[in-house]
Design an enzyme around this catalytic site. Structure first.
Site, PDB file in Angstrom:
ATOM      1  N   SER A   9      17.414 -22.717 -99.807  1.00 26.03           N
ATOM      2  CA  SER A   9      18.683 -22.916-100.511  1.00 26.03           C
ATOM      3  C   SER A   9      19.155 -21.616-101.156  1.00 26.03           C
ATOM      4  CB  SER A   9      18.497 -24.014-101.578  1.00 26.03           C
ATOM      5  OG  SER A   9      19.437 -23.871-102.619  1.00 26.03           O
TER       6      SER A   9
HETATM    7  N1  GSH Z   1      27.628 -25.458-106.321  1.00 29.84           N
HETATM    8  C1  GSH Z   1      26.234 -25.830-106.325  1.00 29.84           C
HETATM    9  C2  GSH Z   1      25.777 -26.122-104.922  1.00 29.84           C
HETATM   10  C3  GSH Z   1      24.378 -26.643-104.888  1.00 29.84           C
HETATM   11  C4  GSH Z   1      24.049 -27.218-103.538  1.00 29.84           C
HETATM   12  O1  GSH Z   1      24.915 -27.705-102.796  1.00 29.84           O
HETATM   13  N2  GSH Z   1      22.759 -27.206-103.237  1.00 29.84           N
HETATM   14  C5  GSH Z   1      22.293 -27.771-101.992  1.00 29.84           C
HETATM   15  C6  GSH Z   1      21.240 -26.878-101.382  1.00 29.84           C
HETATM   16  S1  GSH Z   1      21.893 -25.279-101.020  1.00 29.84           S
HETATM   17  C7  GSH Z   1      21.658 -29.126-102.270  1.00 29.84           C
HETATM   18  O2  GSH Z   1      21.018 -29.294-103.266  1.00 29.84           O
HETATM   19  N3  GSH Z   1      21.853 -30.089-101.357  1.00 29.84           N
HETATM   20  C8  GSH Z   1      21.247 -31.381-101.461  1.00 29.84           C
HETATM   21  C9  GSH Z   1      22.237 -32.486-101.618  1.00 29.84           C
HETATM   22  O3  GSH Z   1      23.448 -32.197-101.768  1.00 29.84           O
HETATM   23  O4  GSH Z   1      21.824 -33.634-101.611  1.00 29.84           O
HETATM   24  C10 GSH Z   1      25.392 -24.713-106.952  1.00 29.84           C
HETATM   25  O5  GSH Z   1      25.796 -23.545-106.858  1.00 29.84           O
HETATM   26  O6  GSH Z   1      24.352 -25.009-107.553  1.00 29.84           O
END
Ligand code: GSH
Length: 242
Positions: A33
């Site tokens: 991530s």
């Molecule tokens: N805008 C958020 C984006 C976070 C994000 O989308 N993280 C992803 C991994 S890169 C995640 O946790 N995805 C799992 C989900 O949405 O269930 C940040 O910068 O923290």
């Protein structure tokens, strides 16, 4: 998703050797991530004592009730600073500098300088990340071939980023800020995963080199480069299987 997390164990076992906060903070983290990696690198740069809580989003760890209670948006990264819970990487990074930074250089207090940093963080969160995700994630998780339209849109955002660096060495001016931490994690992932020709963005390439050397002492390779390689390996494997 067959992530190769082997070498990451070394990082997990060596994260608590820098001290600054009175108690270690927990970071909920997964190496592939990009926003998680940007946040962990900043934590290391600030020398904050921390525990890495691996949150395998491919296995649905972020959907467990105990995680949803902390973050109903089910995203990583997330930090728990002795009961104070923050998610959204850019908000976390600004908080950490404000709370634990030795000075405000990574997140200036001057309102105009701060606004420029915010503008770049929003650029990362609202433009670079969505275009990055739109290009790579359908292949990674839905076995779809890369879309040429998504590539065009990602390239458009990178062209704009290249322009930001025409007259200044860092994304928010003449000194490195949290915006550079946020953006370098995505650029490193694009560099590792391929599909985009970074040679088309000379200013980004020069900044990327500058960022890597400036951040090397904070653990750039173990955090950013290593996580980007894990992402890239999984992405390329999937691409080859389509
Ligand atoms: N805008 C958020 C984006 C976070 C994000 O989308 N993280 C992803 C991994 S890169 C995640 O946790 N995805 C799992 C989900 O949405 O269930 C940040 O910068 O923290």
């Amino acid at each position: 998703m067959p992530w190769n997390l082997f070498a990451f164990n070394q990082l997990v076992s060596s994260t608590s050797d820098r001290k600054m906060a009175t108690h270690p903070i927990d970071i909920y983290y997964f190496p592939p991530s990009a926003p998680s990696r940007a946040t962990l690198l900043l934590i290391k740069a600030l020398g904050i004592d921390h525990n890495v809580k691996i949150t395998n989003i491919s296995q649905g760890d972020q959907m467990k009730p105990e995680f949803l209670q902390m973050n109903p948006l089910h995203t990583i990264p997330l930090i728990n600073d002795n009961g104070f819970i923050i998610y959204e990487s850019n908000a976390i990074m600004k908080y950490l500098v404000d709370q634990y930074g030795k000075d405000d250089s990574l997140s200036p207090k001057d309102p105009k300088k701060a606004a420029i940093v915010d503008m770049r963080l929003y650029f990362c969160a609202c433009h670079l990340f969505p275009k990055f995700r739109q290009y790579y994630i359908p292949t990674m998780f839905q076995s779809k071939p890369p879309s040429s339209e998504a590539l065009r849109e990602l390239e458009e955002v990178l062209t704009i980023a290249d322009g930001y660096l025409k007259d200044q060495p860092w994304f928010a001016g003449h000194q490195m800020t949290v915006a550079d931490f946020a953006i370098v994690s995505f650029v490193a992932t694009i560099d590792a995963a391929g599909g985009v020709d970074l040679a088309a963005y000379p200013e980004i390439l020069q900044w990327y080199q500058r960022a890597r050397s400036s951040m090397a002492g904070f653990g750039y390779d173990e955090v950013i480069r290593h996580g980007a390689a894990i992402f890239a390996e999984a992405y390329k494997n999937k691409l080859n299987s389509i």
